[in-house]
Design an enzyme around this catalytic site. Structure first.
Site, mmCIF file in Angstrom:
data_model
loop_
_atom_site.group_PDB
_atom_site.id
_atom_site.type_symbol
_atom_site.label_atom_id
_atom_site.label_comp_id
_atom_site.label_asym_id
_atom_site.label_seq_id
_atom_site.Cartn_x
_atom_site.Cartn_y
_atom_site.Cartn_z
ATOM 1 N N GLN A 132 -31.396 18.112 26.425
ATOM 2 C CA GLN A 132 -32.445 18.930 25.993
ATOM 3 C C GLN A 132 -33.406 19.791 26.592
ATOM 4 O OE1 GLN A 132 -33.230 16.742 22.140
ATOM 5 N NE2 GLN A 132 -32.839 19.003 21.211
ATOM 6 N N GLY A 186 -37.799 13.227 18.212
ATOM 7 C CA GLY A 186 -36.754 12.761 19.147
ATOM 8 C C GLY A 186 -36.424 13.828 20.277
ATOM 9 N N HIS A 199 -28.945 10.989 15.464
ATOM 10 C CA HIS A 199 -29.073 12.498 16.011
ATOM 11 C C HIS A 199 -29.154 12.542 17.572
ATOM 12 C CE1 HIS A 199 -30.580 16.712 15.420
ATOM 13 N NE2 HIS A 199 -30.901 16.669 16.826
ATOM 14 N N CYS A 219 -33.738 20.342 14.765
ATOM 15 C CA CYS A 219 -33.423 20.139 16.190
ATOM 16 C C CYS A 219 -34.163 21.026 17.061
ATOM 17 C CB CYS A 219 -31.905 20.201 16.420
ATOM 18 S SG CYS A 219 -31.427 19.734 17.995
ATOM 19 N N LEU A 220 -34.836 20.776 18.191
ATOM 20 C CA LEU A 220 -35.755 21.479 19.040
ATOM 21 C C LEU A 220 -34.734 22.517 19.646
ATOM 22 C CD1 LEU A 220 -38.279 18.926 20.488
ATOM 23 C CD2 LEU A 220 -38.479 20.586 18.455
HETATM 24 ZN ZN ZN Z 1 -31.524 17.643 18.373
#
Ligand code: ZN
Length: 191
Positions: free
Chosen positions: A50, A45, A149, A107-108
């Site tokens: 981001q 995701g 998330h 998480c990226l």
């Molecule tokens: Zn994330």
């Protein structure tokens, strides 16, 4: 185009996303770039924040994960999750429900940080897709976790906010270092 992924410490990750009024060609291009960026980073995701855009937009694809099942229901019927991937969720409204369930998350925006997070095991979703149509579904398993998330990201909420204080204490040094590194990078960029 692969976009740079914003790391923890960048203030955009704390911004609530602005609602998208219309799916313009610019939004479609952003969606394409977000997918390319997400697949390149092997994520399931990615939220607009981001890639530096505070918008109500996230992309999800759980197909690459084979060891953690996902469930999906549309109009009361169980459907094949793979057939409905990838997902583009614009202006999503979610209602999490079901038993609190602990599961691993990454998480990226937090490279190398993994921790168990407790969330309701299911979620009801209403959103606009990339064609501007309303989509409604219920999700369970990994897909539910991914939706929750990502929608957190759209509201400026990060998975560290959902960790127990014990977990957060364990990774404190790691995330403090990441935050300092990001802030240093942002300072350099401004010069
Ligand atoms: Zn994330």
């Amino acid at each position: 185009m692969i976009l740079p992924v914003v790391k923890y410490g960048d203030p955009v990750l704390r911004k609530k996303g602005v609602a998208i009024e219309k799916v313009t060609p610019e939004i479609k291009r952003l969606v394409d770039d977000m997918f390319e960026t997400m697949y390149n980073a092997a994520g399931v995701g990615l939220a607009a924040q981001q890639v530096g855009q505070a918008l109500q937009l996230t992309v999800i694809d759980v197909r690459a994960v084979k060891d953690r099942p996902s469930r999906m229901e549309i109009a009361g019927k169980v459907v094949d999750v793979a057939e409905h991937m990838p997902l583009v969720l614009i202006n999503p409204k979610i209602t999490p429900f079901g038993d609190p369930t602990k599961g691993p998350e990454g998480c990226l925006s937090f490279p190398e940080v993994y921790a168990d997070i407790t969330r309701p095991d299911s979620v009801e979703v209403e959103a606009t897709n990339a064609e501007g149509k309303t989509v409604r579904f219920k999700a369970g398993g990994l897909l539910s976790r991914a939706v929750q998330h990502e929608v957190d990201h759209l509201n400026g909420i990060l998975f560290i906010d959902r960790m127990t204080s014990e977990t957060k204490a364990e990774i404190k040094d790691e995330i403090d270092a990441l935050q300092a590194e990001t802030k240093e990078l942002l300072k350099k960029k401004k010069k």
